[in-house]
Every structure is written in C-alpha cells, then in structure tokens.
Scaffold this motif. Sequence first.
Motif, PDB file in Angstrom:
ATOM      1  N   LYS A 278       0.842  -1.188   0.000  1.00  0.00           N
ATOM      2  CA  LYS A 278       0.000   0.000   0.000  1.00  0.00           C
ATOM      3  C   LYS A 278       0.886   1.251   0.000  1.00  0.00           C
ATOM      4  O   LYS A 278       1.746   1.423   0.869  1.00  0.00           O
ATOM      5  CB  LYS A 278      -0.917   0.010   1.225  1.00  0.00           C
ATOM      6  CG  LYS A 278      -1.846  -1.189   1.290  1.00  0.00           C
ATOM      7  CD  LYS A 278      -2.795  -1.216   0.095  1.00  0.00           C
ATOM      8  CE  LYS A 278      -3.750  -2.385   0.126  1.00  0.00           C
ATOM      9  NZ  LYS A 278      -3.099  -3.682  -0.082  1.00  0.00           N
ATOM     10  N   ASP A 288      -5.970  11.515   4.893  1.00  0.00           N
ATOM     11  CA  ASP A 288      -6.149  10.515   3.833  1.00  0.00           C
ATOM     12  C   ASP A 288      -5.310   9.276   4.114  1.00  0.00           C
ATOM     13  O   ASP A 288      -5.741   8.148   3.849  1.00  0.00           O
ATOM     14  CB  ASP A 288      -5.760  11.115   2.473  1.00  0.00           C
ATOM     15  CG  ASP A 288      -6.690  12.243   2.067  1.00  0.00           C
ATOM     16  OD1 ASP A 288      -7.899  12.131   2.328  1.00  0.00           O
ATOM     17  OD2 ASP A 288      -6.213  13.237   1.497  1.00  0.00           O
ATOM     18  N   LYS A 291      -7.160   7.314   6.791  1.00  0.00           N
ATOM     19  CA  LYS A 291      -8.298   6.589   6.231  1.00  0.00           C
ATOM     20  C   LYS A 291      -7.832   5.352   5.476  1.00  0.00           C
ATOM     21  O   LYS A 291      -8.455   4.282   5.554  1.00  0.00           O
ATOM     22  CB  LYS A 291      -9.081   7.508   5.291  1.00  0.00           C
ATOM     23  CG  LYS A 291      -9.866   8.603   5.996  1.00  0.00           C
ATOM     24  CD  LYS A 291     -10.567   9.500   4.993  1.00  0.00           C
ATOM     25  CE  LYS A 291     -11.341  10.620   5.681  1.00  0.00           C
ATOM     26  NZ  LYS A 291     -11.969  11.541   4.697  1.00  0.00           N
ATOM     27  N   MET A 292      -6.749   5.487   4.742  1.00  0.00           N
ATOM     28  CA  MET A 292      -6.231   4.366   3.956  1.00  0.00           C
ATOM     29  C   MET A 292      -5.739   3.244   4.866  1.00  0.00           C
ATOM     30  O   MET A 292      -5.986   2.057   4.614  1.00  0.00           O
ATOM     31  CB  MET A 292      -5.104   4.853   3.053  1.00  0.00           C
ATOM     32  CG  MET A 292      -4.648   3.840   2.022  1.00  0.00           C
ATOM     33  SD  MET A 292      -3.456   4.594   0.878  1.00  0.00           S
ATOM     34  CE  MET A 292      -3.082   3.174  -0.157  1.00  0.00           C
ATOM     35  N   THR A 294      -6.767   2.646   7.909  1.00  0.00           N
ATOM     36  CA  THR A 294      -7.943   2.049   8.544  1.00  0.00           C
ATOM     37  C   THR A 294      -8.659   1.111   7.585  1.00  0.00           C
ATOM     38  O   THR A 294      -9.063   0.000   7.958  1.00  0.00           O
ATOM     39  CB  THR A 294      -8.904   3.157   9.014  1.00  0.00           C
ATOM     40  OG1 THR A 294      -8.223   4.010   9.944  1.00  0.00           O
ATOM     41  CG2 THR A 294     -10.132   2.552   9.679  1.00  0.00           C
ATOM     42  N   GLN A 295      -8.823   1.559   6.340  1.00  0.00           N
ATOM     43  CA  GLN A 295      -9.520   0.757   5.337  1.00  0.00           C
ATOM     44  C   GLN A 295      -8.818  -0.563   5.075  1.00  0.00           C
ATOM     45  O   GLN A 295      -9.464  -1.617   4.968  1.00  0.00           O
ATOM     46  CB  GLN A 295      -9.633   1.554   4.039  1.00  0.00           C
ATOM     47  CG  GLN A 295     -10.304   0.788   2.902  1.00  0.00           C
ATOM     48  CD  GLN A 295     -10.290   1.576   1.605  1.00  0.00           C
ATOM     49  OE1 GLN A 295      -9.918   2.749   1.573  1.00  0.00           O
ATOM     50  NE2 GLN A 295     -10.694   0.942   0.524  1.00  0.00           N
ATOM     51  N   HIS A 296      -7.502  -0.521   4.967  1.00  0.00           N
ATOM     52  CA  HIS A 296      -6.740  -1.728   4.622  1.00  0.00           C
ATOM     53  C   HIS A 296      -6.173  -2.451   5.842  1.00  0.00           C
ATOM     54  O   HIS A 296      -5.488  -3.461   5.696  1.00  0.00           O
ATOM     55  CB  HIS A 296      -5.608  -1.364   3.662  1.00  0.00           C
ATOM     56  CG  HIS A 296      -6.086  -0.856   2.329  1.00  0.00           C
ATOM     57  ND1 HIS A 296      -6.654  -1.684   1.388  1.00  0.00           N
ATOM     58  CD2 HIS A 296      -6.097   0.394   1.801  1.00  0.00           C
ATOM     59  CE1 HIS A 296      -6.991  -0.960   0.326  1.00  0.00           C
ATOM     60  NE2 HIS A 296      -6.667   0.295   0.547  1.00  0.00           N
ATOM     61  N   LYS A 297      -6.447  -1.901   7.034  1.00  0.00           N
ATOM     62  CA  LYS A 297      -6.007  -2.523   8.290  1.00  0.00           C
ATOM     63  C   LYS A 297      -4.495  -2.738   8.310  1.00  0.00           C
ATOM     64  O   LYS A 297      -4.001  -3.825   8.601  1.00  0.00           O
ATOM     65  CB  LYS A 297      -6.743  -3.846   8.517  1.00  0.00           C
ATOM     66  CG  LYS A 297      -8.254  -3.684   8.634  1.00  0.00           C
ATOM     67  CD  LYS A 297      -8.964  -5.004   8.854  1.00  0.00           C
ATOM     68  CE  LYS A 297     -10.470  -4.816   8.952  1.00  0.00           C
ATOM     69  NZ  LYS A 297     -11.185  -6.094   9.146  1.00  0.00           N
TER      70      LYS A 297
END
Length: 321
Positions: A278, A288, A291-292, A294-297
């Motif tokens: 990532k 941002d 958020k990224m 958190t989204q992809h853990k």
Amino acid sequence: MSILTSQEILDLAARTLRLEAEALSAMATTLGDEFIGAIDRILACRGKVIITGMGKSGLVGRKIAATLASTGTPSFFLHPGEAFHGDLGMISTEDVILALSHSGETDEVLKIVPFIHTNGNVLISITGNPNSTLAKNSDIHLDTGVKEEACILQLAPTTSTTAQLAMGDALAVALMKAREFTSMDFARLHPGGSLGRRLLMTVGNVMRQSDLPVVVADCSATEMIHRMSSGGLGLIVICDGERIEGIVTDGDLRRAMESRQAEFFNIKAIDIASRNPKCINVNAKLIDAEKMMTQHKVNSLLATDDEGRLRGVIQIYDIKL
C-alpha cells in the motif's frame, strides 16, 4: 463526612441533569422568528460579534465567544464593567452586540446599552425574562427562561446558565451551516489541534525519509532480520533501484520462520514479500493516510512521489502524535 447516603447523592445528581435536560427540551420548542432574526443579523454583520455579560453569564459569554470565533464567526468577549470604563472603544459601528443577563436587569450591562444605541450597533440579548429592561431595549431577544434552577436553594445559576450556553451553541451551529463552514475551515482555525494537523499536514511533512530499511530482492533471511531490526519500522522495502518491488513486514518474517523452519535461512526477501504494498503520495493529507490505513487494516504506508518512486514510510504512530 457526608450526611447523605450514596443513593441520595445519586438522586440529587440525577435530578440536576433531569431538570436541565427538561429546560433545554422546552426551550427548543420556543425557538422562532427571533432566533432567525439573530442569525440573519449576525450573518449580515460586517464587523465582529461582541459578547458581554457579568458573573456567571460572563463566563458563559466567554465560552460562546470562543465557540463562535472557532467556527467561522469572528467574535470576542468584552467585560461590561471594563467597557464602561474605557473599553467601549473596542466596539466599531459594524459590530453586533450579544448581551447575556439571566435577570435582564444587570446594572453593568444596562449601563452600556445607551452607547450601543447611539453607536448604531445591533443589540441581541439573551435573558430569562422577556419583560426585562435589557430585553425591551434590544433589537432581538432570545428567551432562555427556565422554570427552576437545579440548585436546591434556587440561588446558584445552574439550569439558567446551561440554557444560556445551549442557546449560544445553537447560534454557533446554525451559523456554521449557513456559512457552509467545513472541516477544512475548522482545521485552519485549529492548526495546533489533532484534527487541524491531520487535515493540513501532508505525508511528506511527517514521514521517515532517511535510513530507510531498503533491501534488494535476493536479500538473505539473515540480512532481512538485521535490516528490520536496525530500521525500527517493523518492515523492509524491496527495491530495484528506485522501483518498489515489494514489502516484508515483521509479521511476514515470523510466519515464514514458523512455516519454513529448516529452509528459512535459504529464502530470499522476494520469496515472502507482498508484491503490491500500500502506497500513498507524499503530498496526500495525513487524514487521507489515516483513512487508507484504517480501510486496509495496516499500520504503515510507503510514501511515493508522482512517478511512484519510494520517498519515505509513514506509520499510524506518526499521524496520532
């Protein structure tokens, strides 16, 4: 030693909260044209909203001024006693005055009303008595009358100051919406706060960019362990020149040690790497990046430039500082 039982103390506390909640609920049903008028006058104001009040009302006024100022409505608190002794010069003809007095008869506040009128200012009052002197001499009056104070002696301002504070918050929230005040606007006014930091600062501002734990694809297991330990990021990045080929985390390394055991020291970095790590651009905002993650853990992102070249590593701990 308290003469009250624990239950009596809890009952008193619950009564206080209940009385104040009921007062706010009742006040919500009485909002109308006067409130709309106050919002319209403040929105049309070309100066500042100057808030004044004595005693507990003054303390509430200071909080309302701070809330308005931090949410897009320029505002400051002016002590009525000091105003009467020279500070009236702080008031320009374009300012709106918001005066707080539960009784509406506070002498220090009433003394500056004639100046407000002759200076041509709009006067909005917040009182608990619409028939009071202050209310009658205001352009707009906002009623914060309450049935009773939570104070068991009916002396200390409790329910009434909660009502004043809530009315101030109602004004601030309505003004925010009317001004289309955004989280980015809030961040600009709170650059030192957590939200301001995440909204204004970029990945490039906080990423680690020196001594990055970069290895080549055929890096040995021994070298991987060494670079991961010395790097202090819990990962190593596999690069071919400036091109990112993959990433190996400490979790990848541990799992490889458990699953490959005897052959572990014969593996190469590329054998256990995640080939599509990532990544985030160095110019992206911290929010941002958060958020990224958190989204992809994940706890880390590779920071890259516009050409996709590795420029640093950012971790969740950098954002949460």
